[in-house]
Structures are given as C-alpha cells and as structure tokens.
Design a protein around this motif. Structure first.
Motif, short mmCIF file in Angstrom:
data_model
loop_
_atom_site.label_atom_id
_atom_site.label_comp_id
_atom_site.label_asym_id
_atom_site.label_seq_id
_atom_site.Cartn_x
_atom_site.Cartn_y
_atom_site.Cartn_z
N SER A 124 0.85 -1.20 0.00
CA SER A 124 0.00 0.00 0.00
C SER A 124 0.88 1.23 0.00
O SER A 124 1.94 1.25 0.63
CB SER A 124 -0.91 0.02 1.23
N HIS A 125 0.44 2.27 -0.72
CA HIS A 125 1.07 3.59 -0.69
C HIS A 125 -0.04 4.60 -0.43
O HIS A 125 -0.97 4.73 -1.23
CB HIS A 125 1.78 3.90 -2.01
N PHE A 126 0.05 5.28 0.70
CA PHE A 126 -0.96 6.27 1.09
C PHE A 126 -0.34 7.67 1.05
O PHE A 126 0.81 7.86 1.45
CB PHE A 126 -1.46 6.02 2.51
N TYR A 127 -1.13 8.64 0.60
CA TYR A 127 -0.74 10.04 0.63
C TYR A 127 -1.82 10.82 1.36
O TYR A 127 -2.99 10.77 0.98
CB TYR A 127 -0.57 10.60 -0.78
N GLU A 128 -1.44 11.57 2.41
CA GLU A 128 -2.38 12.38 3.17
C GLU A 128 -1.88 13.82 3.26
O GLU A 128 -0.68 14.06 3.27
CB GLU A 128 -2.57 11.82 4.58
N LYS A 129 -2.83 14.74 3.35
CA LYS A 129 -2.48 16.15 3.49
C LYS A 129 -2.94 16.62 4.87
O LYS A 129 -4.07 16.40 5.27
CB LYS A 129 -3.15 16.99 2.40
N LEU A 174 -9.68 -7.19 3.84
CA LEU A 174 -8.41 -6.55 3.50
C LEU A 174 -7.80 -5.97 4.77
O LEU A 174 -8.45 -5.18 5.47
CB LEU A 174 -8.63 -5.43 2.48
N GLN A 175 -6.57 -6.35 5.07
CA GLN A 175 -5.89 -5.87 6.26
C GLN A 175 -4.59 -5.20 5.84
O GLN A 175 -3.73 -5.83 5.22
CB GLN A 175 -5.65 -7.02 7.23
N ILE A 176 -4.47 -3.92 6.19
CA ILE A 176 -3.34 -3.10 5.77
C ILE A 176 -2.59 -2.62 7.00
O ILE A 176 -3.18 -2.04 7.91
CB ILE A 176 -3.82 -1.89 4.95
N ILE A 177 -1.29 -2.87 7.03
CA ILE A 177 -0.43 -2.39 8.12
C ILE A 177 0.62 -1.48 7.50
O ILE A 177 1.38 -1.88 6.62
CB ILE A 177 0.25 -3.56 8.85
N ASP A 178 0.64 -0.20 7.94
CA ASP A 178 1.52 0.77 7.27
C ASP A 178 2.22 1.65 8.30
O ASP A 178 1.86 1.67 9.49
CB ASP A 178 0.71 1.64 6.30
N TYR A 179 3.22 2.40 7.83
CA TYR A 179 3.95 3.33 8.68
C TYR A 179 4.31 4.56 7.87
O TYR A 179 4.33 4.54 6.64
CB TYR A 179 5.23 2.69 9.23
N GLY A 180 4.61 5.67 8.56
CA GLY A 180 4.95 6.92 7.90
C GLY A 180 6.38 6.90 7.39
O GLY A 180 7.31 6.55 8.12
N VAL A 181 6.58 7.27 6.13
CA VAL A 181 7.92 7.28 5.54
C VAL A 181 8.78 8.36 6.18
O VAL A 181 9.97 8.15 6.46
CB VAL A 181 7.82 7.50 4.02
N HIS A 182 8.21 9.53 6.43
CA HIS A 182 9.00 10.64 6.95
C HIS A 182 9.31 10.51 8.43
O HIS A 182 10.32 11.02 8.91
CB HIS A 182 8.25 11.97 6.74
N CYS A 183 8.44 9.84 9.15
CA CYS A 183 8.59 9.81 10.61
C CYS A 183 8.08 8.47 11.12
O CYS A 183 6.88 8.29 11.29
CB CYS A 183 7.82 10.97 11.23
N GLN A 184 9.01 7.54 11.37
CA GLN A 184 8.60 6.19 11.77
C GLN A 184 8.34 6.12 13.27
O GLN A 184 9.04 5.44 14.02
CB GLN A 184 9.67 5.17 11.36
N ARG A 185 7.28 6.83 13.72
CA ARG A 185 6.96 6.84 15.15
C ARG A 185 5.71 6.06 15.47
O ARG A 185 5.34 5.95 16.63
CB ARG A 185 6.80 8.28 15.64
N GLU A 207 3.55 18.70 4.96
CA GLU A 207 2.10 18.68 5.02
C GLU A 207 1.51 17.56 4.18
O GLU A 207 0.36 17.18 4.37
CB GLU A 207 1.52 20.03 4.58
N ILE A 208 2.25 17.06 3.19
CA ILE A 208 1.83 15.86 2.47
C ILE A 208 2.67 14.70 2.99
O ILE A 208 3.88 14.66 2.81
CB ILE A 208 2.00 16.00 0.94
N GLY A 209 2.01 13.78 3.67
CA GLY A 209 2.71 12.64 4.23
C GLY A 209 2.53 11.41 3.38
O GLY A 209 1.48 11.22 2.76
N LYS A 210 3.55 10.58 3.33
CA LYS A 210 3.47 9.31 2.61
C LYS A 210 3.60 8.17 3.60
O LYS A 210 4.44 8.20 4.50
CB LYS A 210 4.56 9.20 1.54
N PHE A 211 2.73 7.17 3.41
CA PHE A 211 2.71 6.00 4.28
C PHE A 211 2.77 4.74 3.40
O PHE A 211 2.06 4.65 2.40
CB PHE A 211 1.44 5.97 5.14
N VAL A 212 3.63 3.83 3.74
CA VAL A 212 3.76 2.60 2.97
C VAL A 212 3.49 1.42 3.88
O VAL A 212 3.73 1.47 5.09
CB VAL A 212 5.15 2.48 2.32
N GLY A 213 2.99 0.33 3.30
CA GLY A 213 2.67 -0.82 4.13
C GLY A 213 2.47 -2.08 3.31
O GLY A 213 2.68 -2.11 2.10
N VAL A 214 2.05 -3.12 4.00
CA VAL A 214 1.80 -4.43 3.41
C VAL A 214 0.31 -4.72 3.54
O VAL A 214 -0.32 -4.38 4.54
CB VAL A 214 2.62 -5.52 4.12
#
Length: 253
Positions: free
Chosen positions: A119-124, A151-162, A136-143
């Motif tokens: 998964s590739h997510f983009y949020e503003k 559908l089960q998606i587990i993702d994390y923030g590319v810019h800030c892995q917190r 202000e535009i964040g990208k999140f990637v996951g499996v």
C-alpha cells in the motif's frame, strides 16, 4: 549504471529508459509516478527519507523466529493470489480527530510486486498537525493481506517512523465494486499522539487520471461539504450493527 549517463539524467540532457528509471526508483525508494510531481511536492516526499537497511533474516535467529517468518510468507503468498481484484487507486475518507467535524480525503494505491501486495498512502495535513515541520503531504507505505475475506493493511509513515497504523476493510461481495468500508486505527497528529479509531471508506478511482491531479484533490473537508458524497458520509456516520455502545464497528459494504 554508467556514471556519465547518470549525470546526463541529473542535468536534464537525457531521459532514462523505463528499465533504468525502475532501477533508479528502486534504489531511492520512490515510485516512478512520483518523479513527475512538482519539485516542491517531490522534495517534501523524499528529503526526510532515510535509507535504513534492515537485516534480511531479522526473525530467523531462532526456531520461533523461523516459524513466524514462514507464517508471514504463507499469508503474503495466499493474499497475493486472491487480491488482484482490489489492486489500483482509491480515495479514502475518515473522520479525523485532529479537526472536529472534518473528513480527511486522501489517496491510496494498492499494488503487487514480487508476490507481495503493498500500500502507498498520501495524506495532506495542516502545518500544526503534520508529523514533521514542512511535511504537510505525508506518505505511508505498508503491506496488504487478504485474510478471511477482509483486507488488512499495516503501514507506517515514511518521513517519521513513530507509529504503525492498521486498516481493516470488508471485502467486496460481488464482482464489481466502487466503495469498501472498514475501520482504521492510528495515532492522532504530532501534538497529542492519542491513539484513535475511525470508520473509513475507500472509493475506487480510474487509473487513467494522472497522479498529480489525484494528489491535488486530497485534503481536509467539512463533513457537510458537497465533495463528500452522501453514500460515503452515511458509511462514516452510521453506527455498526453490534448491539453494544462500547464496541466500535464498521458499516458493511
């Protein structure tokens, strides 16, 4: 890759072939579509990205770790064989706790590579709620897994892995579909860091629309904004079908 040829790519005097472009994107951890974004958006997506290389066998140092690795691999292989009908682009909507009375409209892409669905997510976000200053535009990637017709998606923030987020969606009950409903669990903004859960709706969109245009249409909108269709609003506001006020559930598709 030849250094002289790569220099031509950098100064704009030559364009890479599709094969070379794929190598460049894989090395830097970006998507080929992202390369066409305006410079400021592209810079915001990649400048804070760290190329952290994890051990290839992080779970293989014990019998239990090897067992977990096999289970994960089996789930991925099973999912990849069943998930093809869900691949593609979506807008996704959820009521955000950071802005009362507002819905976040964001962009998602589900794709398969080497037998694994990603998964590739983009949020503003507004500047005060962005995970990092200037992003202000964040990208999140996951499996993505397809297990038990969900559908089960587990993702994390590319810019800030917190934090890690999880989304569970009802599968489609018929051949064609336009909306998928579910629940998302995450962390509220950088200021409060409060865990929260919200109903979420994925809206399927055409793959023919350029990524730049798709990203231009994401943002925060008042819940009564006409951009939010009645069908999506109803799924976000309608309570689930469980007879307990203490259990938060999603509306079925």
């Amino acid at each position: 890759m030849n250094r002289q040829q790569f220099s031509k790519y950098l100064n704009g005097s030559s364009m890479p072939t599709l094969q070379s472009l794929r190598k460049i994107c894989d090395f830097f951890g970006v998507e080929s579509e992202e390369m066409t974004l305006p410079t400021d958006q592209f810079r915001a997506l990649i400048s804070a990205r760290e190329r952290n290389r994890k051990p290839q066998s992080i779970l293989d140092d014990s019998p239990a770790g090897q067992r977990h690795t096999r289970l994960l691999e089996n789930m991925m292989q099973h999912s990849a064989g069943e998930i093809e009908r869900y691949l593609g682009d979506y807008y996704y909507y959820y009521l955000t706790p950071s802005y009362e009375g507002h819905i976040s409209k964001s962009f998602a892409r589900l794709s398969v590579k080497n037998g694994i669905c990603y998964s590739h997510f983009y949020e503003k976000a507004e500047p005060g709620q962005a995970m990092l200053n200037g992003y202000e535009i964040g990208k999140f990637v996951g499996v993505v897994f397809l297990l038990g017709e969900r559908l089960q998606i587990i993702d994390y923030g590319v810019h800030c892995q917190r934090a890690i987020s999880q989304t569970i969606l009802y599968g489609a009950t018929k051949g064609s579909f336009s909306l998928l409903s579910g629940i998302t669990l995450g962390i509220q903004g950088r200021n409060s860091r409060i865990p929260f859960a919200s109903r979420i709706v994925f809206e399927r969109i055409s793959p023919d629309i350029p990524l730049r245009r798709k990203l231009s249409e994401i943002g925060l909108f008042a819940i009564d904004n006409e951009i939010i269709s009645p069908a999506i609003r109803a799924r976000l506001e309608t309570p689930g079908n469980l007879n307990s006020p203490h259990i938060f559930s999603a509306s079925e598709n």
